[in-house]
Design a protein around this motif. Structure first.
Motif, mmCIF file in Angstrom:
data_model
loop_
_atom_site.group_PDB
_atom_site.id
_atom_site.type_symbol
_atom_site.label_atom_id
_atom_site.label_comp_id
_atom_site.label_asym_id
_atom_site.label_seq_id
_atom_site.Cartn_x
_atom_site.Cartn_y
_atom_site.Cartn_z
ATOM 1 N N GLN A 2 0.841 -1.187 0.000
ATOM 2 C CA GLN A 2 0.000 0.000 0.000
ATOM 3 C C GLN A 2 0.881 1.243 0.000
ATOM 4 O O GLN A 2 2.094 1.164 0.228
ATOM 5 C CB GLN A 2 -0.903 0.039 1.233
ATOM 6 N N VAL A 3 0.249 2.390 -0.201
ATOM 7 C CA VAL A 3 0.922 3.677 -0.036
ATOM 8 C C VAL A 3 0.555 4.219 1.342
ATOM 9 O O VAL A 3 -0.620 4.373 1.658
ATOM 10 C CB VAL A 3 0.498 4.686 -1.121
ATOM 11 N N HIS A 4 1.563 4.472 2.157
ATOM 12 C CA HIS A 4 1.331 5.054 3.481
ATOM 13 C C HIS A 4 1.449 6.565 3.378
ATOM 14 O O HIS A 4 2.472 7.094 2.940
ATOM 15 C CB HIS A 4 2.347 4.534 4.489
ATOM 16 N N CYS A 5 0.403 7.286 3.770
ATOM 17 C CA CYS A 5 0.398 8.745 3.753
ATOM 18 C C CYS A 5 0.705 9.254 5.155
ATOM 19 O O CYS A 5 -0.106 9.081 6.071
ATOM 20 C CB CYS A 5 -0.944 9.270 3.264
ATOM 21 N N TYR A 6 1.862 9.875 5.312
ATOM 22 C CA TYR A 6 2.305 10.304 6.624
ATOM 23 C C TYR A 6 1.502 11.523 7.098
ATOM 24 O O TYR A 6 1.248 12.454 6.345
ATOM 25 C CB TYR A 6 3.792 10.671 6.585
ATOM 26 N N SER A 7 1.125 11.504 8.377
ATOM 27 C CA SER A 7 0.567 12.692 9.022
ATOM 28 C C SER A 7 1.132 12.750 10.439
ATOM 29 O O SER A 7 1.202 11.733 11.122
ATOM 30 C CB SER A 7 -0.963 12.674 9.039
ATOM 31 N N TRP A 8 1.538 13.944 10.855
ATOM 32 C CA TRP A 8 2.203 14.111 12.141
ATOM 33 C C TRP A 8 1.212 14.126 13.284
ATOM 34 O O TRP A 8 0.131 14.723 13.190
ATOM 35 C CB TRP A 8 2.995 15.412 12.148
ATOM 36 N N ARG A 9 1.583 13.469 14.373
ATOM 37 C CA ARG A 9 0.802 13.491 15.599
ATOM 38 C C ARG A 9 1.740 13.750 16.769
ATOM 39 O O ARG A 9 2.765 13.096 16.889
ATOM 40 C CB ARG A 9 0.069 12.154 15.813
ATOM 41 N N PRO A 10 1.402 14.714 17.638
ATOM 42 C CA PRO A 10 2.277 14.992 18.778
ATOM 43 C C PRO A 10 2.298 13.825 19.757
ATOM 44 O O PRO A 10 1.310 13.103 19.895
ATOM 45 C CB PRO A 10 1.639 16.237 19.409
ATOM 46 N N SER A 11 3.430 13.659 20.398
ATOM 47 C CA SER A 11 3.562 12.574 21.364
ATOM 48 C C SER A 11 2.553 12.751 22.500
ATOM 49 O O SER A 11 2.594 13.738 23.230
ATOM 50 C CB SER A 11 4.983 12.541 21.945
ATOM 51 N N GLY A 12 1.636 11.807 22.625
ATOM 52 C CA GLY A 12 0.671 11.835 23.702
ATOM 53 C C GLY A 12 -0.354 12.951 23.602
ATOM 54 O O GLY A 12 -1.066 13.225 24.567
ATOM 55 N N GLY A 13 -0.446 13.599 22.437
ATOM 56 C CA GLY A 13 -1.374 14.715 22.307
ATOM 57 C C GLY A 13 -2.371 14.514 21.190
ATOM 58 O O GLY A 13 -2.402 13.483 20.523
ATOM 59 N N ARG A 14 -3.206 15.530 20.987
ATOM 60 C CA ARG A 14 -4.234 15.482 19.955
ATOM 61 C C ARG A 14 -3.695 16.112 18.677
ATOM 62 O O ARG A 14 -3.011 17.132 18.714
ATOM 63 C CB ARG A 14 -5.477 16.243 20.432
ATOM 64 N N ILE A 15 -4.037 15.528 17.569
ATOM 65 C CA ILE A 15 -3.585 16.039 16.284
ATOM 66 C C ILE A 15 -4.286 17.359 15.975
ATOM 67 O O ILE A 15 -5.486 17.510 16.210
ATOM 68 C CB ILE A 15 -3.841 14.997 15.173
#
Length: 280
Positions: A28-41
């Motif tokens: 598959q193609v993985h689309c990266y999206s950032w998420r803070p450590s232990g936080g809400r996107i």
């Protein structure tokens, strides 16, 4: 106020890669999206998957499809330091807080970047970059036609950067604050209903300008470097980024000069080829 290019400062990467479920038994193609450590996107990073989904669906495809070979795509956000050799880049930008040596890739398949400052950074590392600029969030009005309609029925709002939230909470601001931790659709709805958007959130500015809503960058803290704002500004064909340092000053300054360049090349550069059909 006119500001020169700001060098990339030294700081270790923050946040974590997108949480992954059990990988499927096919490429598959993985689309990266950032998420803070232990936080809400925050809403800007939510837009990465929204935009890729919308572009693919315009051709009747889905992110979940089996493809010929696995790939990884970085699009919305200042997430270039999370790239790995061999990844594809479409609209991503440099995070000015991240030291250069934390960019550990050696080769990338670059289709577009957020702006010329990111292009210069990559070219300095020997990576080919086309002259195709723009944050993919600028395409939302085209990708979701009729979903969000600018009305200007509400007064000015302020959309803070995620890292500005603790500071903003301590202030008595004269206009409503729209949290970047709300859903992407809620934030966009609030932006298009406003007649003027003040923001330290980069995507607060981008969404406003994409819909033709006057906007002004307000720099309340030094928690973010100027790099990404200057990169975006230059990538939309403008120079000499100016900003306010208070809400009151921002209201007095009014909106920044509008965007006059076309983003057809950005949309045309989307890597549809990553979703090539698998061999029989």
């Amino acid at each position: 106020m006119t500001h020169k290019k700001v060098p990339v400062k030294k700081k270790a990467p923050v946040g974590t890669p997108s949480p992954a479920a059990v990988p499927p038994p096919f490429p598959q193609v993985h689309c990266y999206s950032w998420r803070p450590s232990g936080g809400r996107i925050n809403f800007g990073d939510q837009l990465a998957e929204v935009i890729v989904d919308s572009v693919l669906m315009s051709r009747g495809r889905l992110r979940s499809e089996e493809v010929r070979r696995p790939a990884r795509l970085l699009s919305v956000g200042s997430v270039l330091h999370f790239a790995r050799s061999g990844d594809t880049v479409w609209g991503t930008g440099v995070n000015g807080k991240i030291v250069e040596e934390h960019h550990r890739f050696e080769a990338l398949d670059v289709r577009a970047v957020r702006g010329p400052l990111t292009a210069d950074f990559l070219r300095g590392r020997g990576i080919a970059v086309p002259d195709v600029y723009g944050d993919p969030a600028l395409l939302i009005p085209r990708l979701l036609p009729g979903r969000f309609v600018p009305t200007g029925e509400e007064g000015p709002i302020f959309v803070p950067n995620l890292n500005d939230l603790p500071h903003v909470a301590s202030l008595a601001l004269p206009i409503p604050v729209v949290s970047p931790l709300r859903g992407w659709n809620h934030v966009i709805s609030r932006i298009v209903a406003s007649r003027f958007v003040l923001a330290s959130s980069l995507h607060g500015l981008i969404i406003a300008e994409a819909y033709g809503v006057p906007a002004r960058y307000v720099r309340l803290t030094e928690r973010e470097t100027l790099f990404k704002y200057q990169d975006y500004h230059a990538g939309t064909g403008r120079t000499d980024l100016t900003f306010a340092t208070s809400i009151e000053q921002g209201l007095e300054m009014g909106g920044m000069p509008g965007i006059s360049v076309s983003f057809d090349p950005l949309l045309d550069a989307f890597p549809h080829d990553l979703w090539s059909d698998p061999a029989p």
